[in-house]
Design an enzyme around this catalytic site. Structure first.
Site, PDB file in Angstrom:
ATOM      1  N   LYS A  16      12.287 -30.882   8.796  1.00 20.35           N
ATOM      2  CA  LYS A  16      12.218 -32.072   7.983  1.00 20.35           C
ATOM      3  C   LYS A  16      13.062 -33.156   8.379  1.00 20.35           C
ATOM      4  CE  LYS A  16      14.658 -29.985   4.588  1.00 20.35           C
ATOM      5  NZ  LYS A  16      14.918 -28.590   5.469  1.00 20.35           N
ATOM      6  N   ARG A  92      19.383 -28.908  -4.598  1.00 17.49           N
ATOM      7  CA  ARG A  92      19.469 -27.385  -3.816  1.00 17.49           C
ATOM      8  C   ARG A  92      19.278 -26.481  -4.939  1.00 17.49           C
ATOM      9  NH1 ARG A  92      21.134 -27.399   1.379  1.00 17.49           N
ATOM     10  NH2 ARG A  92      21.734 -29.533   2.298  1.00 17.49           N
ATOM     11  N   ARG A 126      17.244 -22.025  18.942  1.00 15.44           N
ATOM     12  CA  ARG A 126      17.857 -23.163  19.143  1.00 15.44           C
ATOM     13  C   ARG A 126      18.980 -23.326  19.822  1.00 15.44           C
ATOM     14  NH1 ARG A 126      17.838 -26.503  13.747  1.00 15.44           N
ATOM     15  NH2 ARG A 126      19.176 -25.183  13.023  1.00 15.44           N
ATOM     16  N   ARG A 155      24.800 -22.340  18.228  1.00 10.50           N
ATOM     17  CA  ARG A 155      25.684 -22.813  17.145  1.00 10.50           C
ATOM     18  C   ARG A 155      25.751 -21.496  16.137  1.00 10.50           C
ATOM     19  NH1 ARG A 155      23.285 -27.690  13.909  1.00 10.50           N
ATOM     20  NH2 ARG A 155      22.218 -26.181  13.020  1.00 10.50           N
ATOM     21  N   ARG A 166      20.964 -18.069   5.510  1.00  5.03           N
ATOM     22  CA  ARG A 166      20.734 -19.268   5.321  1.00  5.03           C
ATOM     23  C   ARG A 166      19.363 -19.241   4.513  1.00  5.03           C
ATOM     24  NH1 ARG A 166      21.015 -22.811  10.577  1.00  5.03           N
ATOM     25  NH2 ARG A 166      20.312 -24.568   9.199  1.00  5.03           N
TER      26      ARG A 166
END
Length: 213
Positions: A16, A92, A126, A155, A166
């Site tokens: 996004k 959300r 990532r 991360r 998540r």
């Protein structure tokens, strides 16, 4: 045409952020996220809301979650201050969705759809350069510089366990919000598993069609 009012939704790892940048450049609208809105309005007087603190900054400094009613007020102010926008990261949950419906009329609701297996591949692969903040991916996009490659880190929220969590949170809280838009005329689902350029082609076409550009 008047600047469009766009909501973009999708799971973590759907891309996004890249597409929001494209939308901002193509349509000269503001990119509004809850994080940016909070940071821009952290000294906003919320003493009339009967909350623990009198400004969002006090919640942020204490490391506490900013209450929904405060987030709602800040997002509404950001939307009202913008001629056109692409809203990202809000709502959300169904409660925030109800608030958004009372704040503004949307021209386009984009849902960037990507399967969980692909999302986990994107998130767990990532890597970040701690010196520059640049993002890379172990499979799709590694730097040529060996020195840079060696200092890349993963991360904490991109580990397998964190990424799965998540996505579970997204499925539980935000997926019902997306589903509530399915029958509305401004809703467009975008195949997010295409290349970023192809995703952008579909998004631009959807915005143009919805706004009769």
């Amino acid at each position: 045409m008047t600047a469009p009012k766009i909501l973009i939704m999708g799971p973590p790892g759907a891309g996004k952020g890249t597409q929001c940048s494209n939308i901002v450049d193509a349509y000269d609208v503001e990119h509004i996220t809850t994080g940016d809105a909070l940071r821009s309005n952290k000294q906003m007087d919320i003493s009339d809301m009967d909350t623990e603190y009198d400004t969002p900054a006090e919640y942020m400094d204490a490391g506490d979650l900013v209450p929904d009613q405060v987030v709602n007020a800040i997002v509404e102010k950001a939307l009202n201050d913008a001629d056109g926008f692409v809203l990202d990261g809000y709502p959300r949950n169904p409660e925030q969705n109800e608030e958004l419906d009372s704040m503004t009329d949307l021209d386009v609701v984009l849902s960037v759809s990507v399967g969980n297996e692909e999302l986990l591949d994107r998130l767990t692969g990532r890597r970040v350069d701690p010196e520059t903040g640049d993002n890379y991916h172990v499979k799709y996009d590694m730097p040529d510089d060996e020195e840079v490659r060696e200092r890349l880190i993963q991360r904490e929220d991109d580990t397998q366990e964190a990424a799965e969590n998540r996505l579970d949170v997204f499925d539980e809280n935000t997926k019902p919000v997306i589903e509530s838009y399915h029958d509305q005329s401004e809703f467009v689902e975008i195949d997010g598993e295409q290349s970023p350029d192809d995703v952008w082609t579909d998004i631009k076409q959807a915005i143009d069609e919805q706004t009769d550009a």
